[in-house]
Motif scaffolding. Structure first.
Motif, mmCIF file in Angstrom:
data_model
loop_
_atom_site.group_PDB
_atom_site.id
_atom_site.type_symbol
_atom_site.label_atom_id
_atom_site.label_comp_id
_atom_site.label_asym_id
_atom_site.label_seq_id
_atom_site.Cartn_x
_atom_site.Cartn_y
_atom_site.Cartn_z
ATOM 1 N N ASN A 1 74.391 74.528 38.268
ATOM 2 C CA ASN A 1 75.053 72.257 37.916
ATOM 3 C C ASN A 1 74.594 71.439 38.928
ATOM 4 O OD1 ASN A 1 76.851 72.675 35.836
ATOM 5 N ND2 ASN A 1 78.766 73.044 37.712
ATOM 6 N N GLU A 2 73.449 70.626 38.043
ATOM 7 C CA GLU A 2 72.433 69.964 39.743
ATOM 8 C C GLU A 2 73.688 67.948 39.238
ATOM 9 O OE1 GLU A 2 68.452 69.516 37.666
ATOM 10 O OE2 GLU A 2 68.667 71.785 38.705
ATOM 11 N N TYR A 3 73.777 68.029 40.484
ATOM 12 C CA TYR A 3 74.603 66.966 41.241
ATOM 13 C C TYR A 3 73.729 66.399 42.086
ATOM 14 C CZ TYR A 3 78.101 69.924 40.945
ATOM 15 O OH TYR A 3 79.162 71.018 40.601
ATOM 16 N N ASP A 4 73.205 64.197 40.826
ATOM 17 C CA ASP A 4 72.370 63.264 41.976
ATOM 18 C C ASP A 4 73.932 61.560 42.031
ATOM 19 O OD1 ASP A 4 70.264 62.259 42.889
ATOM 20 O OD2 ASP A 4 69.821 61.854 40.927
ATOM 21 N N ASN A 5 72.810 61.563 43.118
ATOM 22 C CA ASN A 5 73.897 59.908 43.043
ATOM 23 C C ASN A 5 74.998 60.340 44.027
ATOM 24 O OD1 ASN A 5 71.475 58.521 42.392
ATOM 25 N ND2 ASN A 5 72.600 58.481 40.202
ATOM 26 N N LEU A 6 75.869 61.172 44.447
ATOM 27 C CA LEU A 6 76.523 61.449 44.706
ATOM 28 C C LEU A 6 77.487 60.689 46.301
ATOM 29 C CD1 LEU A 6 77.235 65.721 44.627
ATOM 30 C CD2 LEU A 6 78.054 64.245 43.680
ATOM 31 N N ARG A 7 78.780 61.089 46.591
ATOM 32 C CA ARG A 7 79.144 59.495 47.388
ATOM 33 C C ARG A 7 79.257 59.441 48.606
ATOM 34 N NH1 ARG A 7 85.118 58.208 45.969
ATOM 35 N NH2 ARG A 7 85.254 59.560 47.195
ATOM 36 N N THR A 8 78.545 58.700 49.266
ATOM 37 C CA THR A 8 78.540 59.304 50.389
ATOM 38 C C THR A 8 79.396 58.211 50.986
ATOM 39 O OG1 THR A 8 76.509 58.263 50.960
ATOM 40 C CG2 THR A 8 76.953 61.075 50.739
ATOM 41 N N LEU B 1 79.849 51.557 28.177
ATOM 42 C CA LEU B 1 79.398 50.293 28.225
ATOM 43 C C LEU B 1 80.350 50.282 29.342
ATOM 44 C CD1 LEU B 1 77.422 48.552 28.585
ATOM 45 C CD2 LEU B 1 78.483 46.999 26.617
ATOM 46 N N THR B 2 79.961 50.275 30.563
ATOM 47 C CA THR B 2 81.104 49.964 31.927
ATOM 48 C C THR B 2 81.386 48.475 31.813
ATOM 49 O OG1 THR B 2 79.495 49.698 34.121
ATOM 50 C CG2 THR B 2 80.386 51.771 33.051
ATOM 51 N N VAL C 1 79.154 62.251 33.904
ATOM 52 C CA VAL C 1 79.014 61.500 34.792
ATOM 53 C C VAL C 1 80.306 60.845 34.952
ATOM 54 C CG1 VAL C 1 76.532 59.908 34.126
ATOM 55 C CG2 VAL C 1 78.887 59.175 33.491
ATOM 56 N N ARG C 2 80.986 60.401 36.576
ATOM 57 C CA ARG C 2 82.221 59.473 37.054
ATOM 58 C C ARG C 2 81.566 58.205 37.374
ATOM 59 N NH1 ARG C 2 85.313 58.129 41.070
ATOM 60 N NH2 ARG C 2 83.296 58.556 43.032
ATOM 61 N N THR C 3 82.579 57.197 36.846
ATOM 62 C CA THR C 3 81.777 55.746 37.085
ATOM 63 C C THR C 3 82.441 55.582 38.505
ATOM 64 O OG1 THR C 3 82.945 55.270 35.785
ATOM 65 C CG2 THR C 3 80.802 55.450 34.447
ATOM 66 N N PRO C 4 82.317 54.213 39.176
ATOM 67 C CA PRO C 4 82.766 53.840 40.158
ATOM 68 C C PRO C 4 84.401 53.060 40.393
ATOM 69 C CG PRO C 4 80.851 53.359 40.318
ATOM 70 C CD PRO C 4 80.734 53.820 38.872
ATOM 71 N N ASP C 5 84.883 53.205 41.089
ATOM 72 C CA ASP C 5 86.987 52.441 40.499
ATOM 73 C C ASP C 5 86.415 50.870 41.258
ATOM 74 O OD1 ASP C 5 87.502 53.573 43.421
ATOM 75 O OD2 ASP C 5 87.870 54.767 42.486
ATOM 76 N N ASP C 6 87.583 49.888 40.975
ATOM 77 C CA ASP C 6 87.167 48.930 41.806
ATOM 78 C C ASP C 6 87.280 49.308 43.288
ATOM 79 O OD1 ASP C 6 87.487 47.680 39.207
ATOM 80 O OD2 ASP C 6 89.957 47.789 39.459
ATOM 81 N N ILE C 7 88.045 50.117 44.068
ATOM 82 C CA ILE C 7 88.094 50.401 44.637
ATOM 83 C C ILE C 7 86.431 50.814 45.955
ATOM 84 C CG2 ILE C 7 89.375 51.489 46.812
ATOM 85 C CD1 ILE C 7 91.858 52.045 45.456
ATOM 86 N N GLU C 8 85.904 51.554 45.401
ATOM 87 C CA GLU C 8 84.872 52.239 45.054
ATOM 88 C C GLU C 8 83.662 51.021 45.069
ATOM 89 O OE1 GLU C 8 84.109 56.427 44.379
ATOM 90 O OE2 GLU C 8 84.581 55.009 43.017
ATOM 91 N N THR C 9 84.001 49.931 44.103
ATOM 92 C CA THR C 9 82.769 48.722 44.202
ATOM 93 C C THR C 9 83.616 47.305 44.867
ATOM 94 O OG1 THR C 9 84.058 48.101 42.007
ATOM 95 C CG2 THR C 9 82.438 49.357 42.219
ATOM 96 N N SER C 10 84.211 46.799 44.986
ATOM 97 C CA SER C 10 84.681 45.806 45.570
ATOM 98 C C SER C 10 85.624 45.525 46.367
ATOM 99 C CB SER C 10 85.340 45.004 44.470
ATOM 100 O OG SER C 10 86.723 45.617 43.887
ATOM 101 N N ASP D 1 76.828 47.323 44.112
ATOM 102 C CA ASP D 1 75.781 48.430 43.465
ATOM 103 C C ASP D 1 75.309 49.803 43.309
ATOM 104 O OD1 ASP D 1 73.921 45.719 43.116
ATOM 105 O OD2 ASP D 1 73.601 45.442 45.520
ATOM 106 N N LEU D 2 77.560 50.223 43.501
ATOM 107 C CA LEU D 2 77.534 51.660 43.444
ATOM 108 C C LEU D 2 77.111 52.788 42.118
ATOM 109 C CD1 LEU D 2 77.909 53.867 45.552
ATOM 110 C CD2 LEU D 2 80.279 53.536 44.721
ATOM 111 N N LEU D 3 75.876 52.999 42.098
ATOM 112 C CA LEU D 3 76.020 54.143 41.344
ATOM 113 C C LEU D 3 76.483 54.805 40.442
ATOM 114 C CD1 LEU D 3 71.990 54.784 41.676
ATOM 115 C CD2 LEU D 3 72.848 52.747 40.166
ATOM 116 N N SER D 4 76.797 55.779 39.016
ATOM 117 C CA SER D 4 77.637 56.068 38.731
ATOM 118 C C SER D 4 77.064 58.145 39.208
ATOM 119 C CB SER D 4 77.908 56.055 36.662
ATOM 120 O OG SER D 4 77.655 54.885 36.932
ATOM 121 N N GLU D 5 78.091 58.737 40.039
ATOM 122 C CA GLU D 5 77.761 59.883 40.163
ATOM 123 C C GLU D 5 77.513 60.740 39.265
ATOM 124 O OE1 GLU D 5 80.204 60.868 44.066
ATOM 125 O OE2 GLU D 5 81.572 60.832 42.529
ATOM 126 N N GLU D 6 76.217 61.576 39.142
ATOM 127 C CA GLU D 6 75.636 62.581 37.362
ATOM 128 C C GLU D 6 75.841 64.165 38.197
ATOM 129 O OE1 GLU D 6 71.610 62.713 35.983
ATOM 130 O OE2 GLU D 6 71.800 61.304 36.888
#
Length: 297
Positions: A124-131, A27-28, A59-68, A94-99
């Motif tokens: 490997n299949e990647y989704d929701n990658l950061r841009t 739970l993030t 998954v890689r969850t977003p960090d504080d810098i990426e979200t706020s 609202d950034l999603l976790s990379e998967e």
């Protein structure tokens, strides 16, 4: 996946199938629920060779810098009287976790007691990658901000293979060889304004080769030699390279070890990563020779 490579002790006529199922749950901090399941299968045909396969989600969850966070990595001077312009990276709550969904399969064969062959394949299949999405310039507080918003607007795939060979040539000489191949493809959404993230596929070498040689010169004296080849990295204008490391280890009976180590012996300095605005390599590994002492309790 290396835990799938063990071979239980049994009669050569026995077949063995094992299946391992597991998952990690978390739970993030933003109360988002994430799950990371995995399924692993191992099938041995005899005591000396077998197959394995696995499927896993990570998954890689977003960090504080990426979200706020909001920060300004670059400020550009302008003509007299005009406000300065600054890149303004803005976090996205609202950034999603990379998967990634990872598929792996392999085969291991003990050709002889002193010779091991290992083959691994992966996809490997990647989704929701950061841009990084650019927005319209905004002028306030005495400067013009060029907003860059962090979004999830890229997906991709990677695949490749790894081959490893271990050979104990004699009681005092052991060779370990390895080869790996990696191919990546990244695709941003049609609505994305990010023109750089897809180029990450050119930031990793497609081919790498290594060969380690271990000599047991005496009961208390070892010599290790490690040579490796790395394919060119187009994004950073790095040519293919060769490197050589050596180490001599002398073990005393009281748990003390002395080592003489030489690294990057083929070049005085080896470029590893990136080029600055003046076409100078940002990161270079220099040739080095040093001694160290290790105490084992």
């Amino acid at each position: 996946h290396r835990d799938l490579h063990s071979f239980p002790t049994r009669r050569s006529s026995d077949l063995h199938l094992s299946v391992t199922v597991g998952s990690k749950f978390m739970l993030t901090k933003d109360s988002e629920f994430e799950y990371q399941p995995s399924v692993r299968i191992f099938y041995s045909l005899s005591h000396n060779h077998g197959f394995w396969a696995s499927v896993a989600r990570a998954v890689r969850t977003p960090d504080d810098i990426e979200t706020s966070a909001t920060h300004h990595p670059l400020v550009f001077p302008t003509a007299s009287g005009d406000p300065p312009r600054a890149l303004e990276f803005r976090g996205n709550k609202d950034l999603l976790s990379e998967e990634v969904i990872a598929y792996e399969a392999g085969y291991r064969y003990h050709i002889r007691d002193d010779f091991l062959f290992d083959l691994s394949l992966f996809y490997n299949e990647y989704d929701n990658l950061r841009t990084f999405e650019s927005g319209q310039p905004e002028t306030s507080d005495g400067y013009t901000a060029i907003p860059v918003n962090i979004m999830n607007m890229m997906e991709g795939q990677s695949y490749g293979a790894e081959i490893a060979v271990n050979w104990r040539v004699t009681q005092w000489w052991k060779l370990e060889g390895a080869y790996s191949y990696l191919k990546m493809q990244l695709n941003v959404d049609d609505a994305s304004t990010d023109t750089r993230s897809e180029s990450a596929v050119d930031e990793v070498p497609a081919h790498t080769v290594s060969l380690r040689s271990h000599f047991e010169l005496r009961d208390d004296l070892d010599l290790d030699v490690w040579g490796r080849y790395v394919h060119e990295v187009a994004a950073h204008d790095l040519d293919h390279s060769f490197a050589l490391d050596m180490q001599i280890v002398w073990r005393l009976k009281n748990g003390i070890e002395f080592s003489l180590v030489g690294q990057n012996l083929l070049d005085s300095q080896s470029p590893e990563w990136g080029i600055d605005r003046d076409n100078h390599f940002i990161s270079e590994v220099e040739r080095s020779v040093y001694m160290k002492m290790t105490v084992n309790f």
